[in-house]
Motif scaffolding. Structure first.
Motif, PDB file in Angstrom:
ATOM      1  N   ASN A   3     -14.905  -0.642  21.732  1.00  0.00           N
ATOM      2  CA  ASN A   3     -13.505  -0.993  21.506  1.00  0.00           C
ATOM      3  C   ASN A   3     -13.089  -0.564  20.100  1.00  0.00           C
ATOM      4  OD1 ASN A   3     -13.244  -2.167  24.044  1.00  0.00           O
ATOM      5  ND2 ASN A   3     -13.887  -4.184  23.307  1.00  0.00           N
ATOM      6  N   GLU A   4     -11.943   0.095  20.009  1.00  0.00           N
ATOM      7  CA  GLU A   4     -11.468   0.607  18.742  1.00  0.00           C
ATOM      8  C   GLU A   4     -10.437  -0.329  18.136  1.00  0.00           C
ATOM      9  OE1 GLU A   4     -12.279   2.007  16.204  1.00  0.00           O
ATOM     10  OE2 GLU A   4     -12.177   4.149  16.623  1.00  0.00           O
ATOM     11  N   VAL A   5     -10.303  -0.235  16.825  1.00  0.00           N
ATOM     12  CA  VAL A   5      -9.297  -1.004  16.102  1.00  0.00           C
ATOM     13  C   VAL A   5      -8.449  -0.027  15.305  1.00  0.00           C
ATOM     14  CG1 VAL A   5     -10.737  -3.052  15.900  1.00  0.00           C
ATOM     15  CG2 VAL A   5     -10.826  -1.309  14.113  1.00  0.00           C
ATOM     16  N   GLN A   6      -7.311  -0.492  14.847  1.00  0.00           N
ATOM     17  CA  GLN A   6      -6.449   0.322  14.016  1.00  0.00           C
ATOM     18  C   GLN A   6      -6.799   0.107  12.545  1.00  0.00           C
ATOM     19  OE1 GLN A   6      -4.010   2.604  14.937  1.00  0.00           O
ATOM     20  NE2 GLN A   6      -4.915   2.308  16.957  1.00  0.00           N
ATOM     21  N   THR A   7      -6.893   1.215  11.827  1.00  0.00           N
ATOM     22  CA  THR A   7      -7.125   1.118  10.393  1.00  0.00           C
ATOM     23  C   THR A   7      -5.939   0.428   9.719  1.00  0.00           C
ATOM     24  OG1 THR A   7      -8.474   3.119  10.393  1.00  0.00           O
ATOM     25  CG2 THR A   7      -7.507   2.459   8.292  1.00  0.00           C
ATOM     26  N   THR A   8      -6.237  -0.406   8.740  1.00  0.00           N
ATOM     27  CA  THR A   8      -5.183  -1.052   7.957  1.00  0.00           C
ATOM     28  C   THR A   8      -4.207   0.009   7.445  1.00  0.00           C
ATOM     29  OG1 THR A   8      -6.712  -2.801   7.276  1.00  0.00           O
ATOM     30  CG2 THR A   8      -4.726  -2.510   5.952  1.00  0.00           C
ATOM     31  N   SER A   9      -2.927  -0.196   7.692  1.00  0.00           N
ATOM     32  CA  SER A   9      -1.925   0.806   7.348  1.00  0.00           C
ATOM     33  C   SER A   9      -1.689   0.857   5.842  1.00  0.00           C
ATOM     34  CB  SER A   9      -0.602   0.498   8.047  1.00  0.00           C
ATOM     35  OG  SER A   9      -0.005  -0.656   7.483  1.00  0.00           O
ATOM     36  N   LEU A  10      -1.089   1.946   5.395  1.00  0.00           N
ATOM     37  CA  LEU A  10      -0.767   2.095   3.976  1.00  0.00           C
ATOM     38  C   LEU A  10       0.169   0.985   3.510  1.00  0.00           C
ATOM     39  CD1 LEU A  10      -0.802   3.616   1.302  1.00  0.00           C
ATOM     40  CD2 LEU A  10       1.020   5.082   2.190  1.00  0.00           C
ATOM     41  N   VAL A  11       1.142   0.638   4.343  1.00  0.00           N
ATOM     42  CA  VAL A  11       2.061  -0.441   3.973  1.00  0.00           C
ATOM     43  C   VAL A  11       1.297  -1.749   3.790  1.00  0.00           C
ATOM     44  CG1 VAL A  11       3.978  -1.876   4.772  1.00  0.00           C
ATOM     45  CG2 VAL A  11       4.084   0.607   5.041  1.00  0.00           C
ATOM     46  N   GLU A  12       0.350  -2.024   4.681  1.00  0.00           N
ATOM     47  CA  GLU A  12      -0.456  -3.246   4.566  1.00  0.00           C
ATOM     48  C   GLU A  12      -1.329  -3.210   3.318  1.00  0.00           C
ATOM     49  OE1 GLU A  12      -1.084  -4.517   9.222  1.00  0.00           O
ATOM     50  OE2 GLU A  12      -2.185  -2.790   8.443  1.00  0.00           O
ATOM     51  N   VAL A  13      -1.883  -2.039   3.000  1.00  0.00           N
ATOM     52  CA  VAL A  13      -2.668  -1.889   1.777  1.00  0.00           C
ATOM     53  C   VAL A  13      -1.797  -2.170   0.561  1.00  0.00           C
ATOM     54  CG1 VAL A  13      -3.918  -0.255   0.307  1.00  0.00           C
ATOM     55  CG2 VAL A  13      -4.325  -0.272   2.782  1.00  0.00           C
ATOM     56  N   GLN A  14      -0.589  -1.627   0.552  1.00  0.00           N
ATOM     57  CA  GLN A  14       0.326  -1.834  -0.576  1.00  0.00           C
ATOM     58  C   GLN A  14       0.697  -3.304  -0.737  1.00  0.00           C
ATOM     59  OE1 GLN A  14       3.299   0.946   0.742  1.00  0.00           O
ATOM     60  NE2 GLN A  14       2.571   2.582  -0.609  1.00  0.00           N
ATOM     61  N   GLN A  15       0.924  -3.988   0.368  1.00  0.00           N
ATOM     62  CA  GLN A  15       1.237  -5.412   0.310  1.00  0.00           C
ATOM     63  C   GLN A  15       0.053  -6.209  -0.225  1.00  0.00           C
ATOM     64  OE1 GLN A  15       2.341  -6.021   4.419  1.00  0.00           O
ATOM     65  NE2 GLN A  15       4.512  -5.556   4.044  1.00  0.00           N
ATOM     66  N   MET A  16      -1.148  -5.817   0.186  1.00  0.00           N
ATOM     67  CA  MET A  16      -2.357  -6.470  -0.287  1.00  0.00           C
ATOM     68  C   MET A  16      -2.501  -6.303  -1.799  1.00  0.00           C
ATOM     69  SD  MET A  16      -6.250  -5.673   1.024  1.00  0.00           S
ATOM     70  CE  MET A  16      -5.692  -5.736   2.727  1.00  0.00           C
ATOM     71  N   VAL A  17      -2.301  -5.096  -2.273  1.00  0.00           N
ATOM     72  CA  VAL A  17      -2.437  -4.820  -3.698  1.00  0.00           C
ATOM     73  C   VAL A  17      -1.368  -5.562  -4.495  1.00  0.00           C
ATOM     74  CG1 VAL A  17      -2.212  -3.005  -5.438  1.00  0.00           C
ATOM     75  CG2 VAL A  17      -3.624  -2.631  -3.405  1.00  0.00           C
ATOM     76  N   GLN A  18      -0.162  -5.620  -3.961  1.00  0.00           N
ATOM     77  CA  GLN A  18       0.905  -6.359  -4.636  1.00  0.00           C
ATOM     78  C   GLN A  18       0.515  -7.820  -4.809  1.00  0.00           C
ATOM     79  OE1 GLN A  18       4.657  -6.566  -2.481  1.00  0.00           O
ATOM     80  NE2 GLN A  18       5.821  -6.666  -4.393  1.00  0.00           N
ATOM     81  N   SER A  19      -0.074  -8.398  -3.774  1.00  0.00           N
ATOM     82  CA  SER A  19      -0.514  -9.789  -3.856  1.00  0.00           C
ATOM     83  C   SER A  19      -1.637  -9.960  -4.873  1.00  0.00           C
ATOM     84  CB  SER A  19      -0.979 -10.254  -2.472  1.00  0.00           C
ATOM     85  OG  SER A  19      -1.505 -11.562  -2.531  1.00  0.00           O
ATOM     86  N   ILE A  20      -2.608  -9.056  -4.846  1.00  0.00           N
ATOM     87  CA  ILE A  20      -3.749  -9.157  -5.750  1.00  0.00           C
ATOM     88  C   ILE A  20      -3.319  -9.023  -7.204  1.00  0.00           C
ATOM     89  CG2 ILE A  20      -5.878  -7.993  -6.487  1.00  0.00           C
ATOM     90  CD1 ILE A  20      -6.329  -7.260  -3.523  1.00  0.00           C
ATOM     91  N   THR A  21      -2.435  -8.081  -7.470  1.00  0.00           N
ATOM     92  CA  THR A  21      -2.092  -7.778  -8.860  1.00  0.00           C
ATOM     93  C   THR A  21      -1.041  -8.719  -9.445  1.00  0.00           C
ATOM     94  OG1 THR A  21      -0.568  -6.050  -8.068  1.00  0.00           O
ATOM     95  CG2 THR A  21      -2.789  -5.360  -8.746  1.00  0.00           C
ATOM     96  N   LYS A  22      -0.598  -9.690  -8.661  1.00  0.00           N
ATOM     97  CA  LYS A  22       0.195 -10.775  -9.239  1.00  0.00           C
ATOM     98  C   LYS A  22      -0.643 -11.542 -10.248  1.00  0.00           C
ATOM     99  CE  LYS A  22       3.396 -11.610  -5.394  1.00  0.00           C
ATOM    100  NZ  LYS A  22       3.777 -12.565  -4.320  1.00  0.00           N
ATOM    101  N   GLN A  23      -1.959 -11.529 -10.002  1.00  0.00           N
ATOM    102  CA  GLN A  23      -2.892 -12.148 -10.939  1.00  0.00           C
ATOM    103  C   GLN A  23      -2.999 -11.267 -12.173  1.00  0.00           C
ATOM    104  OE1 GLN A  23      -6.825 -12.855  -9.323  1.00  0.00           O
ATOM    105  NE2 GLN A  23      -7.791 -12.517 -11.310  1.00  0.00           N
ATOM    106  N   GLN A  24      -2.854 -11.820 -13.323  1.00  0.00           N
ATOM    107  CA  GLN A  24      -2.936 -11.068 -14.566  1.00  0.00           C
ATOM    108  C   GLN A  24      -4.392 -10.935 -15.016  1.00  0.00           C
ATOM    109  OE1 GLN A  24      -0.125  -9.644 -16.065  1.00  0.00           O
ATOM    110  NE2 GLN A  24       0.761 -10.320 -14.115  1.00  0.00           N
ATOM    111  N   GLY A  25      -4.646  -9.872 -15.749  1.00  0.00           N
ATOM    112  CA  GLY A  25      -5.957  -9.733 -16.389  1.00  0.00           C
ATOM    113  C   GLY A  25      -7.037  -9.108 -15.530  1.00  0.00           C
TER     114      GLY A  25
END
Length: 332
Positions: A3-25
């Motif tokens: 069974n195959e899955v879909q790779t996390t999309s670029l938009v989802e990656v960008q949203q993930m990074v936006q959430s992570i980088t809210k943290q400073q430092g």
């Protein structure tokens, strides 16, 4: 086919990074894995070493991460842990340790419900079985994540160029492999009786050379395969070169091509048996600008090499899934 899955999309990656980088430092983006999964993280580590000014990076095998905690492993670190099926016990432990040490943990796997994800803050899912391009999907999604992190943390001048490359690379891989079967069959016949094959490359593709040597050859075909960096070949290993010595050389299209070409010239000079898989033959420059092409060599070579490995397995009557110990021993 599994069974195959879909790779996390670029938009989802960008949203993930936006959430992570809210943290400073955030000061470190580190990569952790075992075996093939660790080698598939190498291009992202190489990319950051080349492009980052202040964002620190590291690549560690999981059990060393577990038993020898690096000082960067704290609230300032994002730790990416990869495992194809998400069941590798050392990598599962690494996600738990990274979480307990305060790191932001990103699990990378084909199975979003795997144990690897339980202690992770975020999950990057990649496909694997659909096409030859998906054999490099783990590398691609982690490289995408790394480019987004770099751009968010400190900016990245070649961001637009790398996005163009991401958008086109799968088509380049799938188109490229259509032409390689005759050469792969020739390789299989030439090397089918060898008990040793030296594997050589440089740049971001050194991780692919490591993976080919350790996993496609040693694990899946039981063929000994020392892996050599092209830049190190002339500092010891070239003494093993003689008439008929078997080599596999991955040639890069980009900054380190000179290193690979210098090795090839020497191998030919002393009549070694060498097979060259050259990224330049598959049209990388149709989607990759010179500023980013180095990071996409391993993706095309991964796809092409898979065809070579499949043909080698056929003529040796040794399926790529055949093992002596893996999946058969409980305690090791």
């Amino acid at each position: 086919m599994q069974n195959e899955v879909q790779t996390t999309s670029l938009v989802e990656v960008q949203q993930m990074v936006q959430s992570i980088t809210k943290q400073q430092g955030i000061s470190t983006l580190a990569f952790v894995g075992c075996g093939a999964s660790m080698s598939e993280l190498y291009p992202a580590k190489y990319f950051l070493e080349q492009e980052a000014h202040s964002l620190r990076t590291a690549l560690l095998t999981a059990n060393e991460f577990n038993y020898a905690r690096p000082n960067f492993a704290d609230e300032s670190a994002v730790v990416v842990v990869a495992s194809l099926g998400g069941t590798t016990k050392e990598s599962i432990e690494a996600t738990k340790n990274a979480h307990d040490w305060g790191c932001t943990v990103v699990a990378v796997t084909h199975n979003p419900d795997a144990k690897l994800t339980e202690a992770a803050d975020y999950v990057l899912v990649h496909s694997f079985f659909t096409s030859y391009a998906t054999k490099a999907a783990k590398t691609k999604v982690v490289l995408e994540f790394s480019a987004e992190m770099l751009n968010a943390v400190e900016g990245y001048d070649n961001y637009d160029a790398i996005q163009t490359a991401f958008a086109g690379i799968d088509d380049v891989i799938n188109e490229g492999v259509k032409s390689v079967t005759p050469a792969a069959k020739e390789f299989a016949q030439e090397y089918k009786d060898d008990q040793l094959i030296y594997t050589i490359s440089s740049g971001a593709t050194f991780g692919t050379a490591y993976s080919t040597a350790n996993f496609l050859f040693m694990e899946m075909q039981w063929i000994a395969s020392p892996v050599i960096h092209s830049g190190e070949y002339f500092h010891g290993p070239f003494e093993m070169t003689n008439n008929g010595t078997p080599y596999l050389l991955f040639m890069n299209d980009g900054k380190t091509r000179h290193l690979d070409a210098r090795v090839l010239e020497f191998l030919q000079r002393f009549d070694a048996r060498v097979t060259v898989i050259d990224a330049k033959d598959y049209g990388l420059d149709s989607v990759c600008a010179p500023t980013v092409i180095d990071y996409f060599n391993p993706l095309i070579i991964t796809g092409v090499m898979r065809v070579y490995a499949e043909e080698l397995a056929k003529v040796r009557n040794h399926p790529l899934t055949k093992r002596q110990y893996m999946w058969k021993l409980e305690n090791y």
